[in-house]
Design a protein around this motif. Structure first.
Motif, PDB file in Angstrom:
ATOM      1  N   UNK A 107       0.845  -1.203   0.000  1.00 53.60           N
ATOM      2  CA  UNK A 107       0.000   0.000   0.000  1.00 53.60           C
ATOM      3  C   UNK A 107       0.878   1.250   0.000  1.00 53.60           C
ATOM      4  N   UNK A 108       1.941   1.247   0.796  1.00 54.76           N
ATOM      5  CA  UNK A 108       2.848   2.399   0.833  1.00 54.76           C
ATOM      6  C   UNK A 108       3.505   2.617  -0.533  1.00 54.76           C
ATOM      7  N   UNK A 113       3.600   5.306  -6.110  1.00 57.89           N
ATOM      8  CA  UNK A 113       3.316   5.162  -7.543  1.00 57.89           C
ATOM      9  C   UNK A 113       2.240   6.160  -7.970  1.00 57.89           C
ATOM     10  N   UNK A 114       1.143   6.225  -7.225  1.00 57.75           N
ATOM     11  CA  UNK A 114       0.064   7.147  -7.580  1.00 57.75           C
ATOM     12  C   UNK A 114       0.512   8.599  -7.439  1.00 57.75           C
ATOM     13  N   UNK A 115       1.386   8.878  -6.488  1.00 52.52           N
ATOM     14  CA  UNK A 115       1.922  10.226  -6.339  1.00 52.52           C
ATOM     15  C   UNK A 115       2.752  10.641  -7.537  1.00 52.52           C
ATOM     16  N   UNK A 121      -6.966  11.262  -6.920  1.00 53.15           N
ATOM     17  CA  UNK A 121      -8.035  10.430  -6.358  1.00 53.15           C
ATOM     18  C   UNK A 121      -7.447   9.169  -5.718  1.00 53.15           C
ATOM     19  N   UNK A 122      -6.560   8.499  -6.426  1.00 51.63           N
ATOM     20  CA  UNK A 122      -5.970   7.280  -5.878  1.00 51.63           C
ATOM     21  C   UNK A 122      -4.991   7.575  -4.747  1.00 51.63           C
ATOM     22  N   UNK A 123      -4.323   8.730  -4.802  1.00 49.43           N
ATOM     23  CA  UNK A 123      -3.452   9.123  -3.691  1.00 49.43           C
ATOM     24  C   UNK A 123      -4.289   9.292  -2.426  1.00 49.43           C
TER      25      UNK A 123
END
Length: 143
Positions: A107-108, A113-115, A121-123
């Motif tokens: 998850x971390x 990755x999303x950042x 939204x995913x962040x």
């Protein structure tokens, strides 16, 4: 992990995140590594325990003593101390801790990755999930 190996692995993570297939492969590798490390620790701990105490094979009473809840390490400091003194049960417990920590690391890593992809939204969702996971560990430590 030494400081040198940590700094050598950071560019690899950045490179993997920049490639198209990088994030998925990197996350997959984190999950695989976590499970393999956990399996290795548990196997080493069981082998060490049964090697040092072969009577566990033949005596059910001795084996019941080994698996008694009050017998094993309960605090993280106990686990680390017992691993350093090569106690089999501590290796098993460390393997279980690695197994529990593996999805949290996933998850971390997903948050990173999303950042990098600037997906707000995913962040946000991943941050909430990570916060809830960490909160559950903190609240569970009081038990």
């Amino acid at each position: 992990m030494s400081e040198q190996s940590l700094t050598q692995s950071l560019p690899d993570v950045s490179e993997a995140l920049e490639r198209d297939d990088g994030p998925e492969v990197l996350i997959s590798n984190v999950l695989r590594l976590g499970v393999l490390l956990s399996l290795t620790l548990v196997t080493a701990g069981m082998s060490l325990t049964f090697f040092r105490h072969p009577d566990y094979f033949s005596s059910s009473q001795s084996l019941e003593g080994l698996t008694a809840p009050e017998r094993g390490p309960h605090a993280l400091s106990d686990v680390l101390g017992d691993v350093l003194s090569a106690q089999g049960q501590a290796f098993v417990m460390a393997g279980l801790l690695v197994l529990v920590a593996t999805p949290v690391m996933r998850v971390a890593l997903s948050l990173l990755v999303f950042g990098r992809q600037r997906d707000r939204a995913f962040v946000t969702v991943t941050s909430v999930v990570l916060a809830l996971l960490l909160l559950s560990f903190v609240l569970g430590a009081g038990e």
